[in-house]
Design a protein around this motif. Structure first.
Motif, short mmCIF file in Angstrom:
data_model
loop_
_atom_site.label_atom_id
_atom_site.label_comp_id
_atom_site.label_asym_id
_atom_site.label_seq_id
_atom_site.Cartn_x
_atom_site.Cartn_y
_atom_site.Cartn_z
N HIS A 171 -26.88 -48.93 30.60
CA HIS A 171 -26.20 -48.16 31.66
C HIS A 171 -25.74 -46.79 31.15
CE1 HIS A 171 -26.55 -51.94 33.68
NE2 HIS A 171 -25.65 -52.54 32.92
N HIS A 208 -31.97 -59.50 36.07
CA HIS A 208 -31.37 -60.83 35.89
C HIS A 208 -32.22 -61.82 36.68
CE1 HIS A 208 -27.61 -59.09 34.16
NE2 HIS A 208 -28.03 -58.05 34.84
N LYS A 234 -27.18 -60.00 24.31
CA LYS A 234 -26.42 -59.00 25.05
C LYS A 234 -24.94 -59.25 24.93
CE LYS A 234 -25.89 -56.95 29.62
NZ LYS A 234 -26.22 -57.08 31.04
N HIS A 277 -34.47 -54.02 32.62
CA HIS A 277 -33.14 -54.66 32.73
C HIS A 277 -33.00 -55.30 34.10
CE1 HIS A 277 -28.52 -54.46 32.04
NE2 HIS A 277 -28.76 -55.24 33.09
N ASP A 326 -31.63 -53.49 37.11
CA ASP A 326 -30.47 -54.39 37.18
C ASP A 326 -30.58 -55.32 38.38
OD1 ASP A 326 -28.28 -55.41 35.93
OD2 ASP A 326 -26.92 -53.78 36.43
#
Ligand SMILES: [Zn+2]
Length: 488
Positions: A341, A63, A262, A61, A402
């Motif tokens: 999460h 970005h 998502k 996970h 993340d």
């Protein structure tokens, strides 16, 4: 075709479900062709000299394009006070050669002593300014920006009620404010993505799950020569529509494929926008429903995504959001899906987590733990990031960072998990086998014959390492039989 690579004289963990190791490994044409065999005549020999090798690590996970390109130039995480925060922007505006937006990231009200508002930022009539909170679920803008934004529209959006003070959260931030920010060119994005990938390779990562818009897959990731750079499984932020499904199916190679879509169900703990069953202890209310959940469209959204052959991936941090996600996934037996999460899980939802895949972020744990008592009180604070409790109930864990919110460093994440009660093997499993499975990959996460030739080589045997005080570091990373990183 590349020369085969033959690793020898090492401790090579072929299957992270076990702890026993092999001595040699051969990779040809990008895949593992043999274990514990003689080197082929033409092979490139790598003497591991007793070092430990394991399947290339997974960060499930992050970005990539957003983190590498558009999330700000000013590092606000260094500011410890209101004055330092202000000075960062004053200095940046003096150096700026344009009147474009100045965008920063990384502030944290704990560190600043208070939540900033527009009065914390300089206002000089020409330069609009924005600063993202460390979790990117909240931002503060200056007076100049406020004068340019459609405040009436933003104010009635979810998360927009404090916009006139310069504070904006969730949907109001992403739908009301972000469309007014300048966009980096595709060329700039590509350059920064490659820099980010290089750093990830040095941390042993060979497969990432990244949250992207389809335009960035088409214009940024796909044109990069990804061969021998990184395996990318993308999870799309776009609305699931026929046109996007068609575009998505065009990306289906070993190096780049679209795994899922998502949806955001709620916000974050730090912003007190995670959706809880019971109120926050130190803020009003129970948090916010976001996006699709707020619109009451979650079930339709899941059906659309699953019917098109993709995995539904849901951001859910508060216990009520996790409960809603679990409920929405009922009856989807066997269809790949993930809950991201899952920082709080209520006791009443525990019976439903068996077999469910959770994307969790060990490196968030120390920072979250520091605020948990005041945010939710001692009973719920104990449930925060309780991965042991999740495993005991049969949940599955896939580790991610993340990034850019935390560093993309799986060994650091494993250390955080070990310090928080998981075993080395459980942590490694979540960073290899389960990380890969949580992205729909069956050929990553193992070094068995036929698996991808993706290997991370460490300086220390993780099963003999004193994780309380140190952690292994990566000395070489191999992707599809190509060495993409060496320490020296
Ligand atoms: Zn994220």
């Amino acid at each position: 075709m590349n020369r085969p690579i033959h690793l020898e004289n090492g401790n090579i963990l072929i299957d992270p479900t076990e702890t026993s190791c092999s001595r040699t490994l051969t990779i040809a044409d990008g895949v593992i062709v043999s274990v514990d065999c003689e080197a082929p005549k033409d092979a490139l020999l790598i003497d591991l000299d007793g070092r430990f090798a394991l399947p290339g690590l997974v960060d499930s996970h992050l970005h990539l394009v957003q983190g590498a390109s558009g999330m700000g130039e000013i590092d606000c995480s260094v500011a410890q006070s209101r004055q330092q925060f202000f000075d960062l922007y004053i200095n940046a505006s003096m150096q700026a050669k344009h009147n474009d937006w100045l965008v920063g990231f990384g502030w944290d009200e704990e560190q600043l002593g208070n939540t900033p508002d527009s009065s914390w930022l300089p206002s000089n009539d020409t330069v609009p300014m924005l600063a993202y909170r460390i979790d990117y679920h909240c931002a503060v803008v200056n007076e100049t920006a406020l004068a340019m934004l459609p405040l009436d529209e933003i104010e009635i959006m979810n998360g927009g009620k404090n916009i006139r003070n310069g504070i904006v959260r969730e949907d109001a931030l992403y739908e009301g404010v972000c469309p007014h920010l300048p966009i980096a060119s595709n060329e700039t994005k590509r350059k920064r993505v490659l820099q980010a990938i290089t750093a990830m390779q040095s941390n042993g990562i060979t497969l990432i799950g990244t949250m992207e818009d389809i335009v960035d897959i088409e214009n940024v990731l796909s044109p990069i020569s990804l061969t021998a750079q990184m395996r990318i499984a993308a999870i799309l932020l776009d609305a699931p529509e026929e046109k996007i499904f068609g575009q998505s199916r065009a990306f289906d190679t070993d190096l780049l494929h679209i795994f899922g879509f998502k949806a955001f169900l709620d916000g974050t703990l730090g912003s007190r926008t995670a959706r809880m069953y019971l109120p926050w202890e130190d803020a009003k209310g129970t948090g916010l429903w976001a996006g699709i959940a707020q619109k009451g469209m979650l079930d339709t959204w899941i059906r659309d995504v699953v019917d098109a052959g993709f995995a539904p991936v849901m951001h859910a941090i508060g216990d009520a959001a996790v409960g809603k996600a679990l409920k929405a996934l009922e009856g989807l037996d066997g269809t790949p899906s993930r809950i991201e999460h899952a920082q709080f899980i209520a006791d009443k939802d525990l019976p439903f987590i068996h077999g469910q895949m959770f994307g969790v972020q060990p490196l968030h744990q120390p920072g979250d733990a520091a605020i948990a008592d005041s945010a939710v009180g001692p009973i719920r604070a104990k449930q925060l990031h309780d991965w042991r409790r999740m495993l005991q109930q049969g949940a599955r864990l896939s580790f991610g960072s993340d990034w850019p919110i935390a560093k993309a460093d799986p060994l650091a994440a494993m250390q955080a998990a070990v310090l928080h009660g998981l075993t080395v093997q459980e942590s490694m499993y979540a960073s290899t086998v389960e990380g890969a499975r949580s992205l729909g990959s069956t050929k990553s996460g193992f070094l068995t014959k036929g698996s991808f030739g993706d290997v991370a080589i460490l300086d220390t045997n993780p099963f003999e390492c004193d994780w309380q005080n140190t952690r292994p570091s990566v000395t070489m990373t191999i992707l599809a039989g190509n060495i993409v990183y060496t320490k020296d």
